[in-house]
Design a protein around this motif. Structure first.
Motif, short mmCIF file in Angstrom:
data_model
loop_
_atom_site.label_atom_id
_atom_site.label_comp_id
_atom_site.label_asym_id
_atom_site.label_seq_id
_atom_site.Cartn_x
_atom_site.Cartn_y
_atom_site.Cartn_z
N VAL A 1 -15.50 31.77 -4.21
CA VAL A 1 -14.87 32.94 -4.54
C VAL A 1 -15.46 34.00 -5.43
O VAL A 1 -15.39 35.30 -5.17
CB VAL A 1 -13.29 32.74 -5.08
N PHE A 2 -15.93 33.50 -6.55
CA PHE A 2 -16.47 34.31 -7.57
C PHE A 2 -17.81 35.03 -6.97
O PHE A 2 -18.07 36.37 -7.12
CB PHE A 2 -16.69 33.59 -8.74
N GLU B 1 -21.73 20.70 -6.38
CA GLU B 1 -22.20 20.41 -5.16
C GLU B 1 -22.65 18.90 -5.47
O GLU B 1 -22.30 18.06 -4.45
CB GLU B 1 -23.16 21.07 -4.33
N TYR B 2 -23.46 18.76 -6.29
CA TYR B 2 -24.11 17.32 -6.71
C TYR B 2 -22.92 16.43 -6.90
O TYR B 2 -22.78 15.22 -6.36
CB TYR B 2 -25.10 17.53 -7.82
N GLU C 1 -9.49 17.67 -4.26
CA GLU C 1 -8.37 18.26 -4.92
C GLU C 1 -8.52 19.69 -4.29
O GLU C 1 -9.59 20.52 -4.55
CB GLU C 1 -8.39 18.12 -6.53
N LYS C 2 -7.20 20.34 -4.16
CA LYS C 2 -7.20 21.81 -3.99
C LYS C 2 -7.50 22.67 -5.04
O LYS C 2 -7.14 22.45 -6.31
CB LYS C 2 -5.78 22.02 -3.62
N GLY C 3 -8.18 23.58 -5.03
CA GLY C 3 -8.63 24.47 -6.09
C GLY C 3 -9.66 23.94 -6.87
O GLY C 3 -9.75 24.34 -7.82
N ASN C 4 -10.69 23.17 -6.30
CA ASN C 4 -11.49 22.56 -6.80
C ASN C 4 -12.72 23.54 -7.28
O ASN C 4 -12.71 24.69 -6.72
CB ASN C 4 -12.23 21.39 -6.09
N LEU C 5 -13.50 23.04 -8.17
CA LEU C 5 -14.70 24.07 -8.59
C LEU C 5 -15.65 24.70 -7.65
O LEU C 5 -15.86 25.75 -7.70
CB LEU C 5 -15.42 23.21 -9.58
N ILE C 6 -15.95 24.04 -6.64
CA ILE C 6 -16.66 24.72 -5.63
C ILE C 6 -15.98 25.80 -4.93
O ILE C 6 -16.66 26.98 -4.69
CB ILE C 6 -17.12 23.73 -4.52
N ASN D 1 -25.28 31.58 -15.31
CA ASN D 1 -24.85 30.27 -15.04
C ASN D 1 -24.14 29.76 -14.03
O ASN D 1 -24.16 28.66 -13.84
CB ASN D 1 -24.08 29.76 -16.64
N VAL D 2 -23.80 30.88 -13.06
CA VAL D 2 -23.09 30.29 -11.71
C VAL D 2 -23.82 29.66 -10.87
O VAL D 2 -23.20 28.66 -10.33
CB VAL D 2 -22.47 31.55 -11.22
N VAL D 3 -25.23 29.79 -10.77
CA VAL D 3 -25.95 29.06 -9.69
C VAL D 3 -25.89 27.60 -10.16
O VAL D 3 -26.05 26.66 -9.47
CB VAL D 3 -27.48 29.45 -9.56
N ALA D 4 -26.35 27.20 -11.46
CA ALA D 4 -26.32 25.91 -11.93
C ALA D 4 -25.15 25.30 -11.90
O ALA D 4 -25.27 24.05 -11.53
CB ALA D 4 -26.68 25.86 -13.38
N ALA D 5 -24.09 25.81 -12.15
CA ALA D 5 -22.59 25.63 -12.09
C ALA D 5 -22.44 25.02 -10.73
O ALA D 5 -21.77 23.97 -10.12
CB ALA D 5 -21.44 26.19 -12.59
#
Length: 627
Positions: A127-128, A108-109, A117-122, A99-103
């Motif tokens: 990092v993962f 990005e979308y 915001e710092k530490g955002n999802l992207i 699921n990491v590619v979809a996330a």
């Protein structure tokens, strides 16, 4: 499999029916987001604090739409948005290779950047990917496979390029450094020398084969597989044999029925593209793949009606290493529209390609050829001998087909007639099989097919069989006997071709010498007729006498004794056929050149003039009446 957990709060998302999702909190929701056919009832805070795109969409809403937002084109759909929304709420989210590619594409979308915001999802997903996914062999393959549903996002985000580099680098790693798990179900046994050489390593860990990586890559779609193999080739550290093994494994997995020469499936267009792509990927080295694999690939390309360019390329590749083929490889079934069993014309084309390589020494590819250049290869005389032997065996098999025209049999045999080979036993077996399965051929056809064989190059066992063979014309039987006599004389110390002795004269029809020309009108017909049982018995006795004479000669017996033994042949068993001295001289006119031509490469037997298109049933009535 690697995974990463984000957030710490429990999951409070609830579902109502199939199309509504909401957050179960005391605070009422203040925005509705439509993703596909699913409605998400959420709060502006904390979503807007992490998604710059949502901020812009909310700012553009008017009073008529209220706080409803439509994002139907988000990559990954409702499932990917669900992950991003939970991350915004700080709820627990687990990311993995599936699921990491979809996330990542959904983040990005939604523009969930560090600037928002710092530490955002992207940032966390990157990092993962870098620290875990791209360092794992199998996870990299899984991620690469999932990218096919997210083009062009994955290309722009360089997820595909990172996966390709990761997979290719690991596949090209020295096998002594491979310490990760992989799928390998065709383990090869080590030789004793390898075991002794690596005994210390064997005690510590299992040896890793060079092609350890091929099976895991079979899970990839053909487009991604093509890019992986191309990247591996670019690394330049993989042998052609390993690349060939990978292509073979992929085709066997993806093309059902390939190994048996019959393709199964309801999507010919997909299979056609697969064969086309695999042909593109073939290593340019001659022995990168086996000839048998190339022939099956060619067979599949014909069955699937691939383009002429692909089929021509595969024919060239087969011709380049035809000496490696087996008779079984070449036994390709003819199209259903044909009446014959096997595709003789295809084998004819393959031999022509083989001969073309010998003539040119290289492959001249057109300027617009989309295939890689193939290394030039010069086939040695040994290769020609191997090909001739293969075709002899092939002819013996296809000769069993009762519908096989003589012209196809002869044309294929003549194509390799110039290939040097010391023995003609193989072509003799093929001729004998054809005569056995086609008893109704005419005398001229029987003569034509027998010209393919050189009686001087038959082994002692083949000679013994030929002398007793009721399917051969009398002319051929006598030729075999004569050359057996020549061989016996030479081996006993004669050193040169002997004159026609009484032992051979005794085996010829009465009247061969000194007969009047008025009784020779049917001589040619008699020579081309099939010998009678009595004649065969006499000829067999003559051959036994020759062998006896050879043994006596080796024991130092007197030459006169050998002649006496030879003259004991019962000539009365072959009386009845009147053949002129002129006709016999014509038959053996080339005997004086036997010594200097005994090692000739030609496969054409001493020929005789053509007979009429009379059926092969021998003319026995005249012989019997004269006896």
């Amino acid at each position: 499999m690697k995974f990463m957990k984000l957030g710490s709060k429990p999951d409070q998302f609830q579902t109502e029916g199939d199309n509504i999702r909401y957050v179960a909190t005391e605070l009422a929701t203040d925005m509705v987001i439509h993703v596909g056919d699913v409605k998400f009832y959420l709060h502006k805070f904390p979503l807007l604090s992490k998604s710059y795109r949502l901020q812009k969409l909310v700012a553009c809403t008017n009073e008529e739409n209220g706080d409803e937002i439509n994002i139907h084109d988000i990559p990954g759909g409702p499932a990917a948005f669900d992950v991003c929304a939970k991350f915004c709420y700080g709820m627990t989210v687990t990311l993995n290779a599936y699921n990491v590619v979809a996330a990542r594409c959904a983040a990005e979308y939604l523009e969930m950047y560090e600037t928002v915001e710092k530490g955002n999802l992207i940032y966390k997903i990157e990092v993962f990917l870098t620290s875990s996914i791209f360092r794992s062999w199998k996870d990299s393959i899984i991620v690469l496979q999932t990218t096919k549903g997210f083009f062009p996002w994955c290309e722009e985000l360089k997820i595909v390029s990172h996966c390709l580099d990761s997979v290719a680098s690991k596949a090209s790693t020295d096998t002594s450094k491979v310490d990760w798990s992989y799928t390998y179900n065709h383990k090869k046994l080590l030789s004793e020398n390898e075991i002794d050489l690596h005994c210390d390593v064997v005690n510590k860990q299992q040896l890793v084969p060079e092609d350890w990586w091929v099976e895991d890559l079979c899970e990839l779609h053909i487009d991604l597989y093509k890019r992986v193999i191309t990247t591996i080739k670019t690394k330049g550290r993989m042998s052609a044999e390993a690349i060939g093994e990978a292509l073979k494994a992929y085709v066997n997995r993806r093309l059902l029925g390939f190994s048996k020469g019959k393709i199964h499936g309801s999507d010919p267009e997909k299979y056609r593209y697969l064969v086309d792509t695999i042909t593109w990927l073939l290593p340019k080295e001659k022995n990168g793949v086996s000839c048998g694999f190339l022939i099956r690939l060619l067979q599949a390309s014909i069955a699937l009606e691939c383009g002429q360019t692909v089929r021509s390329e595969l024919k060239k590749r087969v011709g380049l290493q035809l000496e490696e083929a087996t008779v079984g490889d070449l036994l390709i079934r003819a199209p259903d529209s044909e009446t014959i069993m096997f595709d003789i014309d295809l084998v004819h084309d393959l031999i022509e390609q083989f001969m073309l390589h010998q003539k040119n020494g290289q492959i001249d590819c057109p300027a617009d050829n989309r295939f890689q250049d193939i290394r030039p290869a010069f086939a040695s005389e040994r290769s020609k001998v191997k090909v001739a032997r293969i075709i002899d065996g092939y002819l013996a098999e296809v000769a069993r087909d009762p519908n096989l025209p003589l012209s196809k049999f002869v044309n294929l045999a003549e194509l390799v007639s110039g290939f040097s080979r010391s023995s003609h036993d193989g072509i003799y077996r093929a001729i004998d099989m054809y005569l056995k399965e086609h008893p109704g051929i005419t005398k001229s056809e029987r003569k034509r097919i027998c010209r393919l064989m050189d009686c001087r190059k038959l082994s002692a066992e083949a000679c013994m069989h030929a002398v007793q063979n009721e399917r051969l014309p009398l002319r051929i039987v006598v030729q075999v006997l004569f050359f057996e006599q020549v061989r016996a004389t030479t081996s006993s110390g004669g050193g040169s071709t002997p004159d026609l002795t009484r032992s051979v004269k005794a085996l010829l029809p009465v009247g061969s010498y000194g007969s009047s020309t008025s009784v020779t009108s049917n001589t040619e017909e008699d020579w081309d007729a099939v010998p009678t049982a009595k004649e065969l018995k006499a000829l067999k006795g003559g051959l036994a006498t020759l062998r006896l004479r050879d043994r006596e000669g080796n024991n130092g017996s007197d030459l006169n004794d050998m002649k006496t033994n030879a003259e004991k042949v019962d000539t009365s068993k072959v009386k009845g056929s009147i053949i002129s001295k002129k006709m016999f001289s014509k038959l053996w006119s080339n005997k004086d050149r036997l010594s200097e031509n005994s090692s000739s490469d030609t496969s054409e037997s001493p020929s005789s003039s053509n007979a009429g298109e009379t059926k092969s049933t021998p003319c026995r009535s005249r012989r019997q009446s004269m006896s």
